[in-house]
Design a protein around this motif. Structure first.
Motif, PDB file in Angstrom:
ATOM      1  N   THR A  32       0.895  -1.448   0.354  1.00  0.00           N
ATOM      2  CA  THR A  32      -0.090  -0.083   0.201  1.00  0.00           C
ATOM      3  C   THR A  32       1.340   1.043  -0.234  1.00  0.00           C
ATOM      4  N   ARG A  88      -9.133  -2.666  -4.202  1.00  0.00           N
ATOM      5  CA  ARG A  88      -7.937  -3.396  -2.946  1.00  0.00           C
ATOM      6  C   ARG A  88      -8.384  -3.569  -1.482  1.00  0.00           C
ATOM      7  N   TYR A  90      -8.547  -7.333  -2.418  1.00  0.00           N
ATOM      8  CA  TYR A  90      -7.506  -7.855  -0.809  1.00  0.00           C
ATOM      9  C   TYR A  90      -8.503  -7.031   0.461  1.00  0.00           C
ATOM     10  N   TYR A 100      -7.661  -4.721   2.942  1.00  0.00           N
ATOM     11  CA  TYR A 100      -6.134  -3.744   2.592  1.00  0.00           C
ATOM     12  C   TYR A 100      -6.388  -3.047   4.233  1.00  0.00           C
TER      13      TYR A 100
END
Length: 310
Positions: A223, A281, A307, A309
């Motif tokens: 990130t 995400r 995903y 986070y």
């Protein structure tokens, strides 16, 4: 100066059409994500989602206002200098709000991973509101410095004129260009250093971590890398005026191509990365977003790219 303002007039309409299509698409996506944030109350108490909404709102405002300037320039529409000053200050501020917010989001990830026990205290909802205020105060720096130089140099008669609005119009002397460059480079250095420091510290924690914590820290690293890339594009935008000025001395046609490319890559493109980094995400955000998009095609296209986070 007219040459600088009329870049889009030098080419056929296809460039203008491409810009309008991109702006409309990104504005619609941002509005959808802002609506998603508003719909879910749990997002209102999370620092990362609150800051994410700030970037969405900032990007949307900047895209909208800058696109209006592009349209006015395209049709050679002249406005009063005082109105152009207001618009320019507005554009300058929101040019900096997004990169400063991205830096704050990186610091939030740094605290969450490197100081997890203090994260709740340092990044509470109340603290995040103060952080947003600080972000706008810091972003106001160039809005004060650059117009102040113009106010000190321009004659009273200049304010009575009508003009095609552009930031470059307010650079009357060469030294003002140098001061503007110094301000931009200072912001670039501070934000770049902050991102690099956060990345190094998270990397150290990732190497020492094990099990689930190691997995979480690696996601945090990804990130931060995405934030760094987005921030890099935003900060390159601060260099664009100086690159374009240098290119203009070489060749007009090359200058037109460079300015158009810069606007697409460093003004519009970075504004679409936040939706990709967070909107797709993040599992929690994606689930709320999916509930607002009931069509099965939306789920099929993106269900494999979600995903959790960190």
């Amino acid at each position: 100066m007219t040459l600088l303002n009329n870049v889009f007039l030098q080419r056929p309409n296809d460039r203008m059409i491409i810009v309008q299509i991109l702006v409309i698409i990104f504005l619609c996506i941002n509005m959808l994500l802002i609506l998603t944030f508003i719909k879910k109350e749990s997002f209102h108490t999370s620092a990362r989602y609150i800051l994410f909404s700030v970037t969405l709102l900032s990007d949307s405002i900047l895209l909208f206002v800058s696109d209006i300037l592009v349209i006015l320039t395209y049709f050679e529409f002249r406005i009063q200098v005082w109105l152009c000053i207001i618009i320019t200050i507005f554009v300058l501020m929101y040019t900096f709000v997004t990169p400063v917010t991205l830096t704050a989001m990186t610091l939030e990830r740094y605290v969450a991973i490197c100081m997890p026990l203090r994260h709740g205290q340092l990044w509470s909802t109340h603290s995040t509101m103060y952080c947003i205020l600080i972000i706008h105060v810091l972003s106001s720096g160039p809005c004060i410095i650059i117009p102040s130089m113009f106010f000190a140099s321009a004659s009273l008669n200049f304010y009575k004129q009508s003009m095609i609005c552009s930031v470059e119009t307010f650079t009357l002397y060469r030294w003002q260009d140098h001061v503007r460059s110094a301000v931009f480079q200072c912001y670039f250095l501070i934000m770049g250093t902050t991102i690099a420091y956060s990345y190094v510290q998270i990397m150290k924690v990732a190497k020492a971590a094990s099990g689930d914590k190691k997995k979480l820290t690696h996601k945090g690293l990804k990130t931060v890398i995405l934030h760094a890339f987005q921030l890099l594009l935003c900060l390159i935008q601060l260099w664009c005026p100086f690159i374009e000025t240098a290119v203009l001395q070489i060749d007009l046609r090359l200058f037109i191509d460079v300015r158009y490319s810069n606007y697409i890559m460093f003004s519009i493109a970075p504004r679409c990365l936040s939706p990709l980094i967070y909107g797709l995400r993040d599992e929690n955000f994606f689930l709320v977003l999916k509930s607002l998009m009931p069509t099965s095609s939306f789920t099929c296209h993106f269900s494999g790219a979600v995903y959790t986070y960190v």
